[in-house]
Scaffold this motif. Structure first.
Motif, mmCIF file in Angstrom:
data_model
loop_
_atom_site.group_PDB
_atom_site.id
_atom_site.type_symbol
_atom_site.label_atom_id
_atom_site.label_comp_id
_atom_site.label_asym_id
_atom_site.label_seq_id
_atom_site.Cartn_x
_atom_site.Cartn_y
_atom_site.Cartn_z
ATOM 1 N N ARG A 185 0.815 -1.216 0.000
ATOM 2 C CA ARG A 185 0.000 0.000 0.000
ATOM 3 C C ARG A 185 0.848 1.266 0.000
ATOM 4 N NH1 ARG A 185 -5.157 -1.076 3.912
ATOM 5 N NH2 ARG A 185 -5.539 -3.215 3.290
ATOM 6 N N ASN A 186 2.141 1.098 0.151
ATOM 7 C CA ASN A 186 2.997 2.271 0.294
ATOM 8 C C ASN A 186 4.354 2.018 -0.376
ATOM 9 O OD1 ASN A 186 4.270 4.611 1.093
ATOM 10 N ND2 ASN A 186 3.613 4.469 3.237
ATOM 11 N N LEU B 70 -7.288 2.688 1.938
ATOM 12 C CA LEU B 70 -5.931 3.203 2.080
ATOM 13 C C LEU B 70 -5.906 4.302 3.138
ATOM 14 C CD1 LEU B 70 -4.700 3.554 -1.633
ATOM 15 C CD2 LEU B 70 -3.973 1.858 0.046
ATOM 16 N N PHE B 71 -5.094 4.122 4.158
ATOM 17 C CA PHE B 71 -4.823 5.150 5.172
ATOM 18 C C PHE B 71 -6.065 5.629 5.928
ATOM 19 C CE2 PHE B 71 -1.704 5.995 1.611
ATOM 20 C CZ PHE B 71 -0.680 5.255 2.180
ATOM 21 N N ARG B 72 -7.161 4.871 5.849
ATOM 22 C CA ARG B 72 -8.380 5.242 6.564
ATOM 23 C C ARG B 72 -8.959 4.006 7.242
ATOM 24 N NH1 ARG B 72 -12.509 6.950 2.368
ATOM 25 N NH2 ARG B 72 -11.472 5.375 1.103
ATOM 26 N N LYS C 150 6.072 3.901 -2.148
ATOM 27 C CA LYS C 150 6.951 5.046 -2.011
ATOM 28 C C LYS C 150 7.911 4.850 -0.825
ATOM 29 C CE LYS C 150 6.516 10.022 -1.641
ATOM 30 N NZ LYS C 150 5.672 11.083 -1.089
ATOM 31 N N ALA C 151 7.371 4.350 0.268
ATOM 32 C CA ALA C 151 8.192 4.093 1.451
ATOM 33 C C ALA C 151 9.218 3.010 1.153
ATOM 34 C CB ALA C 151 7.308 3.670 2.622
ATOM 35 N N HIS D 52 11.570 -1.727 12.429
ATOM 36 C CA HIS D 52 12.445 -0.606 12.717
ATOM 37 C C HIS D 52 11.709 0.716 12.792
ATOM 38 C CE1 HIS D 52 15.413 -3.618 11.172
ATOM 39 N NE2 HIS D 52 15.526 -3.541 12.467
ATOM 40 N N GLY D 53 11.851 1.333 13.931
ATOM 41 C CA GLY D 53 11.316 2.674 14.108
ATOM 42 C C GLY D 53 9.829 2.722 14.406
ATOM 43 N N LEU D 54 9.172 1.605 14.564
ATOM 44 C CA LEU D 54 7.725 1.643 14.776
ATOM 45 C C LEU D 54 7.365 1.229 16.188
ATOM 46 C CD1 LEU D 54 6.399 0.216 11.443
ATOM 47 C CD2 LEU D 54 6.685 2.560 12.157
ATOM 48 N N ASP E 70 6.029 16.947 4.051
ATOM 49 C CA ASP E 70 4.597 17.121 3.853
ATOM 50 C C ASP E 70 3.917 16.723 5.149
ATOM 51 O OD1 ASP E 70 2.821 14.526 3.381
ATOM 52 O OD2 ASP E 70 4.778 14.109 2.488
ATOM 53 N N GLY F 167 -7.035 7.177 12.928
ATOM 54 C CA GLY F 167 -8.037 7.163 11.881
ATOM 55 C C GLY F 167 -8.464 5.764 11.490
ATOM 56 N N ALA F 168 -7.649 4.779 11.788
ATOM 57 C CA ALA F 168 -7.964 3.443 11.287
ATOM 58 C C ALA F 168 -8.460 2.524 12.381
ATOM 59 C CB ALA F 168 -6.746 2.841 10.607
ATOM 60 N N THR G 27 10.041 11.526 5.008
ATOM 61 C CA THR G 27 9.754 12.701 4.193
ATOM 62 C C THR G 27 8.399 13.322 4.529
ATOM 63 O OG1 THR G 27 8.862 11.234 2.505
ATOM 64 C CG2 THR G 27 11.136 11.953 2.221
ATOM 65 N N ASP H 153 9.745 6.185 10.682
ATOM 66 C CA ASP H 153 9.692 5.192 9.610
ATOM 67 C C ASP H 153 8.324 4.518 9.515
ATOM 68 O OD1 ASP H 153 12.380 5.808 9.584
ATOM 69 O OD2 ASP H 153 13.024 3.935 10.501
ATOM 70 N N GLY H 154 7.271 5.238 9.860
ATOM 71 C CA GLY H 154 5.938 4.654 9.765
ATOM 72 C C GLY H 154 5.506 4.531 8.303
ATOM 73 N N ILE H 155 4.806 3.442 7.972
ATOM 74 C CA ILE H 155 4.339 3.290 6.586
ATOM 75 C C ILE H 155 2.817 3.224 6.501
ATOM 76 C CG2 ILE H 155 6.453 2.090 5.916
ATOM 77 C CD1 ILE H 155 4.711 -0.465 5.700
ATOM 78 N N ALA H 156 2.130 3.261 7.626
ATOM 79 C CA ALA H 156 0.685 2.999 7.614
ATOM 80 C C ALA H 156 -0.170 4.268 7.678
ATOM 81 C CB ALA H 156 0.316 2.070 8.768
ATOM 82 N N ASP H 157 0.450 5.415 7.958
ATOM 83 C CA ASP H 157 -0.340 6.634 8.176
ATOM 84 C C ASP H 157 -0.088 7.700 7.119
ATOM 85 O OD1 ASP H 157 -1.623 5.816 10.700
ATOM 86 O OD2 ASP H 157 0.448 5.729 11.392
ATOM 87 N N GLY H 158 0.117 7.222 5.894
ATOM 88 C CA GLY H 158 0.360 8.143 4.785
ATOM 89 C C GLY H 158 1.503 7.625 3.933
ATOM 90 N N PRO H 159 1.586 8.163 2.701
ATOM 91 C CA PRO H 159 2.569 7.625 1.759
ATOM 92 C C PRO H 159 4.013 7.970 2.139
ATOM 93 C CG PRO H 159 1.399 9.499 0.812
ATOM 94 C CD PRO H 159 0.743 9.199 2.114
ATOM 95 N N GLY H 160 4.925 7.125 1.716
ATOM 96 C CA GLY H 160 6.338 7.303 2.024
ATOM 97 C C GLY H 160 6.614 6.914 3.463
ATOM 98 N N LEU H 161 7.834 7.142 3.875
ATOM 99 C CA LEU H 161 8.183 6.893 5.276
ATOM 100 C C LEU H 161 7.873 8.151 6.065
ATOM 101 C CD1 LEU H 161 11.552 5.085 4.643
ATOM 102 C CD2 LEU H 161 9.557 4.072 5.756
#
Lengths: 786, 209
Positions: A689-690, B165-167, A692-693, A776-778, B118, A785-786, B90, B36-44
């Motif tokens: 889902r991400n 996604l993200f909701r 980009k990350a 890592h980092g979480l 952002d 919201g979820a 980012t 380094d979260g990936i679940a609360d929006g795009p990118g890290l």
């Protein structure tokens, strides 16, 4: 009167005085005596003695032995009594040895793999199957033999007691570890598997099928993994051949439909000759993505042969044929890649017990054919197997290179991005980095064989002191490797750094001798012992040897490798902290690993053999060393208080650290471990889902000088509805609860570089390690919201 | 949740927030911080979880963040330093807890972060509710003007869907805040990183068979 003898296993046998006489005679001979006549007298004395003590006419084996010794001493034969005792002790050892072996066999036979760590030593072998069991009998007996006959006593002791681990010890006398296969060379002119000759393939589907066969055949000649160094370049000719064939037949078909009646257009058969002529005249092959010289020659030849054919009709036919052929070739390539992945996940080697450990490297071929191979391979990997399952094999390694695929505008940047997307869903491909300083130094543009290739789990071969002109990846591999139990050396040093380094040096001396001994055994093997690897010229220079030649000279292209486990625990034992915790400890850690690398480099300079250092992929080993050390030293906090020692130079999985910090800390060790390394970053959540990350992490690895890396993230699948993603207790798609029904969710995880579909085949230590992994980092607090 | 009962449960942190003098730095009551979260929006992304929430949605993932007390006090500049040290991240997401109960302090933080990062925020209030709230609380508008994305609305269990996604639930929206403020009404973001290549804001059909 004694009439029966009670044996150790509980059986009764009739008492036979002559057996005692013979045993005494043997003991007399052993002590250099020859007055055997007295043996008979002694026999009678023993029988009398036994009759006196036995009430029911029975005597046990122990009673008999004691009576013999007493009789010998009484008769003044002290020396004979001594050699009789030695003989009995030796028999006892042999008996115990046999019964230990038999007990192991018994465990292999009767215990479920679920309950037996022994049977899960290798997560890729199904220990419950008949062939898996047969493989384990063989391995167990071979280890016993190798230890007794092939190791020096000090090596056997170090191995047995867990100072070192000799990898693939069951194959000690037989094979080398692994090899990077050069498909272009292998396919050229065809090859033989020993059961018949295979012609040079002429279609992408045959190319893919034969690539699998090459991996399978080579796997039977080696104990490690099998890798294809240049998968895209190796298969690209297959795409080109398929395209040429389709272009030809599509053109003949189009012409037959578009040409006016009576026009002498070539039919499918004649078109072969027309194509051959055009190719010869233009000096160009019909190529995907355009071959103007060839097309022009083809056009002129057809018009000359069929003057009545309108030019417009020919141009229409040519355009149609090219477009259709490209589409058909793309489809054929997709199917070929799909078949390859299915094949590599189902085929068996080693008497059917094991799927070959296959790896493929790709990503830098910018030809339209090579790109078509990679794009379709990635798409079929993304789709998954028949029911959408994540493919376990092959390990895919996308080779990242600046100017080729790393940045927007690079010709294969789209494939890098697709790789990120696929890996975010399927855990493969991993990523290797040609631009890392220690890899780029060997890179020669235009010579793909100088691009670094990794064996899936992490092994790397590139430099070559034996033949410096051939510092290449292809046709070479590791010969054997042995790992050192670093934490034990640290525990034994009791915080004394000098003592630790002295112990390390001594241990490296021992390992070097052992690797050299193993090299000597391997060197004496002949080409015929490796019918595919050497017989078909897969290994570098083996094509220059004859069937009965020793492989000694050519295996000098391979590497002799030392490894290590548990740098983190070593640092804690020595200094109280590990390298994740402070920069000071990082320097200490680097000093240890640098010492090991320098030792290997010095040996290379001295012997002109490739001595290298590997960050050991620790599978069975991660638990073996620590179990022994727990027994020996008890629980030492931060050292022996887990179920496993930390993999090579990794920051411990239970230690919370940011992704960038982990990459930054581990990268310098990649430069030191020239026989192979890998860094993992653990991320929690559904990576698909991400993307980009995901890409951000891979870019960070590239920029930090990592050589080989991957991202670990949970990939679950509900076999009932087919949902693939992260599944907690409830399937997000169909709402099914795991506990409701017998059908469990599948949870794909990575172990020692290989994917495993369930945790069942993890050994105990690896299960514990997986359980402890900190993303890592979480903090895992989730979102509001979820 | 109607407005008046939400008012009654209003945050002491918010009260402190608005009373704080401009000279002294505002305080953020923090429930947790992730990098380094990936679940609360795009990118890290870094994720700032604030402590205290008036909404109390049934099925909330983080009920431990409801209480106004608890958590730990920190300041925008402290959080800024933590975020700057992550290198890889980012984006920054405010979550909780209810970020808009600590609007002024988070607005301070967001202004320190942009444009390098952002900035997104979750809220149990709707965008329309926040506009109304901002009439009484200027900080709410300050925070809206300092962020890029707002994921708005309470978590509604009946509309929960793990494929979003993200909701968490289908009533929630992923809004382009500058565009929404300009239009005076909620405008969905078109950024494919937030709403997927197909714009559905759900996991794409390709993600499963």
């Amino acid at each position: 009167m004694v009439t029966e003898i009670l044996k150790r296993d509980g059986r009764l046998d009739s008492y036979d005085e002559s057996k005692i006489v013979r045993a005494v005679e043997r003991a007399m001979r052993d002590s250099g005596r020859s007055d055997f006549s007295s043996a008979a007298t002694l026999g009678v004395k023993v029988s009398d003695e036994l009759s006196a003590v036995s009430k029911d006419g029975r005597a046990s084996v122990d009673e008999v032995q004691k009576a013999v010794e007493t009789a010998l001493v009484k008769a003044g034969y002290e020396d004979v009594a001594k050699s009789f005792r030695l003989f009995r002790a030796d028999r006892t050892r042999t008996r115990e040895k046999n019964s230990a072996l038999m007990h192991t066999f018994d465990e292999i036979t009767t215990r479920d793999a679920r309950d037996s760590d022994l049977k899960r030593d290798n997560a890729n072998v199904d220990g419950d199957t008949a062939m898996g069991t047969m493989l384990q009998y063989g391995a167990t007996a071979a280890k016993e033999y190798n230890e007794k006959f092939l190791l020096r006593p000090e090596q056997a002791k170090a191995y047995r007691e867990g100072d070192i681990h000799i990898h693939d010890f069951d194959f000690y006398a037989l094979t080398m570890t692994c090899c990077q296969i050069d498909l272009i060379k292998l396919f050229h002119g065809g090859f033989s598997t020993g059961h018949g000759f295979l012609r040079e393939p002429n279609d992408i589907r045959s190319y893919a099928a034969l690539a699998c066969i090459a991996i399978q055949s080579n796997q039977n000649d080696q104990h490690g993994g099998q890798s294809i160094a240049q998968f895209d370049r190796g298969l690209a000719p297959g795409v080109a051949k398929t395209f040429a064939k389709r272009y030809r037949t599509d053109l003949a078909e189009a012409l037959s439909l578009l040409a006016p009646d009576g026009a002498a257009v070539p039919d499918a058969d004649r078109m072969k000759a027309v194509f051959a002529t055009a190719e010869a005249r233009s000096g160009e092959k019909p190529l995907l993505g355009g071959s103007p010289a060839f097309d022009a020659a083809l056009r002129a030849d057809i018009l000359a042969a069929a003057p009545e054919l309108p030019e417009a009709a020919l141009d229409k036919a040519l355009a149609y044929a090219r477009k259709t052929a490209e589409k058909e070739t793309d489809e054929a390539t997709y199917q070929a890649m799909e078949a390859l992945i299915h094949n590599l996940n189902t085929m068996h080697s080693r008497a059917g017990a094991q799927t070959p450990f296959s790896s493929i490297n790709y990503g830098t071929d910018t030809s339209p054919e090579g790109r078509m191979v990679v794009r379709n391979l990635l798409l079929t990997t993304e789709k998954g197997l028949g029911h959408g399952e994540t493919p376990i094999f092959p390990i895919q390694i996308f080779r990242v290179k600046d100017g080729v695929n790393y940045n927007p505008g690079d010709p294969n940047y789209d494939l890098f991005q697709l790789s990120c997307r696929v890996s975010a869903k399927r855990l493969f491909p991993n990523f290797s980095f040609v631009d890392a300083p220690y890899n780029i130094q060997y890179y020669k543009p235009g010579h793909p064989e100088t691009e670094v290739s990794y064996m899936g789990c992490r092994t790397r071969v590139l430099a070559n002191v034996h033949d410096p002109d051939r510092a290449i990846s292809t046709g070479r591999g590791n010969l054997s490797f042995t790992s050192i139990n670093l934490p034990r050396l640290a525990i034994e040093a009791h915080g004394n750094e000098a003592k630790f380094f002295a112990g390390l040096d001594a241990m490296m001396d021992l390992v070097a001798q052992q690797l050299m001994d193993r090299f000597e055994i391997q060197a004496r093997r002949k080409v015929k012992n490796f019918p595919f690897l050497m017989g078909q010229g897969v290994w570098l220079d083996s094509d220059k040897l004859h069937w009965n030649d020793e492989v000694r000279e050519v295996i000098k292209h391979g590497t002799l490798t030392m490894g290590f486990i548990g740098l983190a625990e070593t640092l804690v034992a020595l200094y109280g902290h590990h390298h994740g915790e402070s920069d000071e400890m990082q320097q200490k850690g680097l000093a240890i690993i640098r010492r090991m690398r320098e030792y290997c480099d010095a040996l290379s300079a001295k012997t002109k053999l490739n001595w290298t250092l590997i960050a050991t992929p620790a599978e069975g080993l991660s638990g073996r060393f620590i179990r022994m050390d727990k027994k020996r030293y008890g629980i030492i906090p931060g050292v022996t208080d887990h179920e496993y020692y930390t993999n090579s130079f990794h920051i411990p999985v239970y230690y919370k650290i940011g992704a960038m910090e982990k990459i930054r800390k581990e990268a310098p060790y990649h430069a030191l471990t020239n026989a192979g390394h890998i860094t993992y970053v653990e991320l929690d959540g559904d990576m698909a889902r991400n993307v980009k990350a995901f890409e951000a992490v891979i870019r960070a690895m590239h920029d930090a000088g990592i050589g080989y890396g991957s991202v670990n993230h949970p990939v679950d699948r509900d076999p009932v509805c087919g949902y693939n993603g992260v599944i907690g207790e409830v399937c997000p798609k169909c709402g099914r609860r795991e506990s409701d029904e017998l059908i469990k969710f599948e949870r794909i995880r990575r172990i020692t570089g290989y994917l495993v579909g369930t945790l069942d085949r993890f050994n105990d230590a690896k299960r514990a390690e997986e359980h402890d992994r900190v993303k890592h980092g979480l903090g895992g607090s989730g979102s509001a919201g979820a | 949740m109607n407005q008046s009962s939400a008012e009654q449960r209003t945050s002491p942190a918010r009260a402190a927030d608005s009373m704080e003098s401009a000279a002294r730095e505002r305080v953020i009551r923090l429930a947790g911080f992730d990098q380094d979260g990936i679940a609360d929006g795009p990118g890290l992304r870094c994720v700032v979880f604030v402590q205290g929430c008036p909404h109390h949605c049934p099925g909330c993932q983080n009920p431990q963040t409801w209480a106004w007390e608890g958590g730990a006090e920190t300041t925008p500049s402290e959080l800024r330093d933590r975020i700057f040290s992550t290198v890889l991240d980012t984006g920054v997401t405010f979550s909780g807890g209810e970020p808009f109960e600590q609007a002024d302090a988070l607005a301070d933080l967001a202004q320190m972060l942009r444009p390098r990062y952002d900035v997104a925020s979750y809220s149990g209030y709707t965008f329309e509710g926040l506009l109304k709230l901002s009439e009484k609380r200027p900080g709410v508008m300050r925070l809206l003007r300092s962020i890029d994305i707002l994921v708005d609305g309470p978590f509604v269990q009946a509309r929960a869907d793990r494929l979003l996604l993200f909701r968490g639930s289908g009533n929630q929206r992923i809004l382009d805040v500058p565009a929404s403020l300009a239009a005076g009404s909620a405008v969905w973001t078109k950024d494919p990183a937030w709403v997927g290549e197909d714009g559905s804001a759900r996991v794409a059909g390709a993600a499963f068979e």
